[in-house]
Design an enzyme around this catalytic site. Structure first.
Site, mmCIF file in Angstrom:
data_model
loop_
_atom_site.group_PDB
_atom_site.id
_atom_site.type_symbol
_atom_site.label_atom_id
_atom_site.label_comp_id
_atom_site.label_asym_id
_atom_site.label_seq_id
_atom_site.Cartn_x
_atom_site.Cartn_y
_atom_site.Cartn_z
ATOM 1 N N HIS B 138 6.668 -17.033 1.418
ATOM 2 C CA HIS B 138 6.613 -15.879 2.316
ATOM 3 C C HIS B 138 5.765 -14.773 1.701
ATOM 4 C CE1 HIS B 138 8.592 -12.176 4.214
ATOM 5 N NE2 HIS B 138 7.924 -12.777 5.168
ATOM 6 N N HIS B 162 5.021 -10.276 13.447
ATOM 7 C CA HIS B 162 5.565 -11.630 13.536
ATOM 8 C C HIS B 162 5.486 -12.210 14.932
ATOM 9 C CE1 HIS B 162 7.532 -10.053 9.845
ATOM 10 N NE2 HIS B 162 7.379 -11.295 9.430
ATOM 11 N N ARG B 237 -0.511 8.066 12.235
ATOM 12 C CA ARG B 237 -0.510 6.968 11.273
ATOM 13 C C ARG B 237 0.916 6.878 10.717
ATOM 14 N NH1 ARG B 237 0.303 3.061 8.820
ATOM 15 N NH2 ARG B 237 -1.097 2.016 7.349
ATOM 16 N N CYS B 284 -6.992 9.507 7.248
ATOM 17 C CA CYS B 284 -6.432 8.259 6.748
ATOM 18 C C CYS B 284 -7.421 7.618 5.787
ATOM 19 C CB CYS B 284 -6.152 7.326 7.921
ATOM 20 S SG CYS B 284 -5.520 5.724 7.396
ATOM 21 N N TYR B 422 -3.540 1.841 -1.070
ATOM 22 C CA TYR B 422 -4.278 3.102 -1.136
ATOM 23 C C TYR B 422 -4.959 3.306 -2.484
ATOM 24 C CZ TYR B 422 -1.998 4.187 3.293
ATOM 25 O OH TYR B 422 -1.583 4.154 4.597
#
Lengths: 579, 579
Positions: B138, B162, B237, B284, B422
């Site tokens: 996963h 998903h 965001r 962003c 980031y």
């Protein structure tokens, strides 16, 4: 600019020079400097056409060029032959110096012609010239009047820029007579020594861009051999002759604080304030200008990639000194800048000057020093002995050497170098359209990096399998270099170089606090030689802690003064097959 | 990551969720969030091959992806069909939901399989799946165990990622049975509401990049119509569902100061500290990511050029608050960072978090606000109601919304978003080689600009003679935009645009103090249409007060997360001949 409307003999100009300098007691000798220059557009046209040409352009030239090239020897870079005028050098020299049938004058007669009203006469090597018509065309502005009624030699001695054949040729057009032998002899003996005669001895490795004033950089190949650049090969960028300062007589004046003018001796500066040491890289705004010249000719010294060096600096914090002499909220409420004046002065008594924003000067994290040591020793004469300001993270030009005065002010320095030089412009801006007021004075510099090894045009051996690439990287404003990318295929693929923050036998420096990374990083990487490559285009680009990056190419950042040249650095080498 | 070694029924997970949240009293509802994700490399290969594939890569996936995509809906951007696997969507759906000859289980039997020791069973729409083998594959890591022994629906409801056909297809391979009808009915009724059911209403103009969590930007064409972006179209965001916070119950906790934990109500924050207002642009890190995707696919939301907006923010200065509660030299000597935690939390109770360097937080010139107003009104829910931190000049991700806690610390935030997201990397770094520890967390952003008018692919009329070009420009770290250059010939020639610092009917804002230019500049220019041009390649590039410039092209700054996309912005338009 100061207009000289009343006559004063040249000898007088030189006699009064010390009195006109408020700081002259400590300056041996103080210097009278003329910042007249030539433009690359100066053509050998007739007098009328030339007059018209300059009249049309003079206001801009005054702003753009008056002082702009002062001490840069920039005309060396102009390559005036680009105008395709082939001067008959020898004949011009002869015309100037040979005896002739022209009238003979006494020095007294010449001295009377020292203003636009009376006519402007000058002498040069015994010739007498009436340059009245030329005054308005002089790119350096009306400072040319300082020589009125006297000899050009002392001024030309200061700026090697004039000592070129085409200048002599131009001058010869204004010849009206010769001095009588007695006058010539008298004048010769009165002329001062070469203002550069007392310059310090320099290291022979330095590559000289201009001798008078002295501007030189170390060979790129040795620049990155040392994390701390030895002082002797630290790049030198002087705007004027190096003043010789008597440390006993030295005084640092501070103005703009509530208690009035402060006068501080060297020993007081050293004893009254804690000594701080920082490692800081200084870079000339014109570093890598030569790459801009390859795009299109710019004005300025043709620096390679080594007008940047790194040293330790020790001295008193400017902040501590200003706080100690009364800086407080009432000053902070009004002041916005801290101005610096050097002890290197031009002929009007105007010091080399610059300013930095008040917040940089006063911030605890600004680390601005009144430095009296470089790499653990007294500042060398070329680097500002006995005291210079070190403004880390900020362009070299604001790190004023031979510091004579500090002024806390609501205004930027009025200095030519603050107002009409050291600014960046669009590639589309030329000398006809430039407005220096439209751009801010350069303070913090952008991210920079360059390749010091291998050198352009050399070869690497394919059998080595790899090529070792080395260089430096630095960013202004205390922004730390966080990554250097290196390519050997012109920028198609990239590899991350190893960064270094100390000399190889030393422990790495601890990481700097955020925003206080004043020192460069050296970098190195072994990159595999691509299998079929005959030639490698090695490229580097750095990233700083604000993730600023270097632009890919030079042309889009080209600017008329050739400053801020920080595109990817590119070096081409051949791949040799070995034996 | 938290390993769940002991069984707990799914219902229990949801029952305990409020107790596990230290700040839950003020959060309605507090949310349990699962950050499992899918990778674009997830292929429909056989179980063994898949196992091997993931086993080889899992450690890196864990660092790189666990939480990386949390709430980003990033798989939307993955465009898994790039793998050229065409899923039979309908049949997969059927296989999952249809009745079959497989064994029938009760919910109690499923609940017993809630660990690696006992086997990991989950249910989805009445099907029972043994995913024990899949756990190690996963990409979101072992948080998948949170669903062990229970239903997937609550988690999948949280992350729309998903809800794609290929996920259902993959799941179907692990099907071992079905729930009996009573169990299914019971489970359905126990499942919580959609965690996004209480999201605020949004403006219809917004262009949605991800619905759950909500991420959207205004159309570029209207972005530069306002100097102050209206809150409703200010880019959104969100990393997690918007927490609904009761302003009466709200408490802001402050840790790391000498007096112990401080708990501050909204009214205390508003009444005890002076209210300051700044105009600041937020951007962003992924703004303009779509241009990186054109070079090579990256992971992340496919932002256009409008993940940037400008607003006025009012609130208490963080500095004032920390000083008031005991911040002093002894704290400053140890602390290096100020951490922020949001009230938006994942299923482990871990809040969205980030930190900024202490000197930014505490500097008088840092202007960091605990903001409770945006554009003169209470913060909207999407922008952090009731309190967010505004860290001007710093990437949006550090401007934590729904602020629940402040921690003064010697360490950066341990948050996934600070440590493993980031950050910027070299174009040569891929998911196999990336080491997130090797790069600093993005704080200040680099110089940026983009063209908002005209739009790509539109036409300009030759008879107009000129084309009007508009856009925005901004730089991080308080560096003022000092120039924007515009080209209509792809960068060969450049024109200098007019800059604007207010809405058109307003007076221009006074120039900001040095280093405190937090707001963008809008710009505009009329550029002559070149005579023979059939198409214009319009380009802009900005320069900030440190003379940083934008890189020419995207590829050399490409990075695997698609952040820091600030190359020249390019827009192509046709030249129409008109009628």
């Amino acid at each position: 600019m100061q207009h000289l409307k009343h006559c004063q003999g040249l000898a007088q100009v030189f006699l009064i020079r010390n009195q006109s300098s408020r700081l002259s007691k400590s300056v041996i000798p103080s210097l009278s400097v003329w910042d007249g220059h030539l433009s690359c557009r100066w053509r050998s046209t007739g007098g009328h056409g030339r007059q018209k040409y300059f009249n049309n352009r003079l206001p801009k030239f005054r702003f753009a060029l008056a002082g702009l090239l002062a001490g840069t020897g920039a005309v060396f870079a102009y390559k005036l032959h680009q105008d395709k005028v082939q001067w008959a050098a020898t004949s011009a020299q002869l015309r100037v110096t040979q005896t002739s049938d022209l009238p003979v004058y006494t020095l007294e007669e010449v001295t009377k012609h020292c203003s636009l009203d009376s006519g402007v006469w000058v002498t040069y090597k015994g010739g007498v010239y009436d340059i009245t018509e030329f005054v308005s065309m002089h790119p350096g502005g009306d400072k040319i009047l300082l020589a009125a009624g006297g000899s050009l030699e002392p001024y030309w001695a200061l700026y090697a820029v004039h000592q070129q054949d085409h200048v002599l040729e131009l001058l010869s057009e204004y010849k009206i007579g010769v001095l009588n032998p007695e006058s010539y002899k008298k004048q010769e003996s009165a002329n001062p020594l070469d203002p550069y005669s007392a310059e310090p001895t320099r290291h022979p490795a330095l590559q000289i861009n201009s001798l008078k004033p002295f501007n030189a950089e170390p060979p790129a190949s040795i620049l990155s051999d040392n994390y701390i650049t030895p002082s002797v090969i630290f790049f030198k960028r002087n705007h004027l002759p190096v003043p010789r300062v008597d440390p006993e007589a030295y005084r640092l004046e501070i103005e703009g604080l509530p208690g009035g003018v402060v006068s501080l001796s060297l020993s007081e500066l050293k004893s009254r304030f804690p000594k701080h040491t920082i490692t800081a890289t200084l870079q000339c705004a014109g570093n890598r200008r030569s790459e801009m010249n390859e795009v299109k000719q710019v004005k300025g010294l043709n620096w390679g990639i080594a007008a940047i060096s790194n040293a330790t600096w020790s001295g008193a914090r400017l902040r501590d000194v200003l706080l100690s002499y009364g800086f407080g909220p009432e000053v902070a409420a009004k002041a916005k800048h801290v101005q610096f004046e050097g002890l290197d002065k031009d002929v009007t008594g105007t010091a080399y000057g610059a300013s930095v924003p008040l917040n940089k000067a006063m911030s605890e994290e600004g680390d601005v020093l009144l430095a009296y040591e470089m790499n653990g020793e007294d500042l060398p004469p070329d680097h500002g002995y006995p005291v210079r300001v070190v403004v880390p993270g900020v362009v070299g030009a604001r790190n004023v050497k031979w510091l004579g005065k500090i002024v806390v002010s609501d205004e930027e320095s009025k200095s030519h170098w603050q107002q009409n030089d050291y600014k960046g412009f669009s590639p589309g801006t030329d000398w006809d359209t430039v407005d220096f007021k439209s751009a801010p004075a350069i303070q913090e510099l952008p991210i920079q990096s360059a390749i010091t090894h291998p050198a352009e045009g050399t070869s690497v051996d394919r059998s080595d399998g790899e090529v070792t690439v080395k260089g430096y990287a630095w960013s202004g404003g205390g922004r730390e270099v966080v990554r250097v990318d290196v390519s050997v295929d012109g920028g198609k693929t990239w590899h991350v170089a190893q960064l270094r923050t100390s000399d190889q036998e030393q422990h790495p420096a601890p990481p700097p606090p955020p925003g206080r990374a004043w020192a460069w990083k050296l970098w190195e990487i072994d990159v595999p030689i691509p299998q079929r490559a005959q030639e490698l285009e090695i490229v580097c680009k750095a990233v700083d802690s604000s993730y600023n990056t270097q632009p890919d190419t030079v042309a889009p950042i080209w600017n008329l003064r050739g400053v801020l040249s920080n595109a990817w650095h590119r070096v081409k080498v051949k791949v040799s097959e070995g034996f």
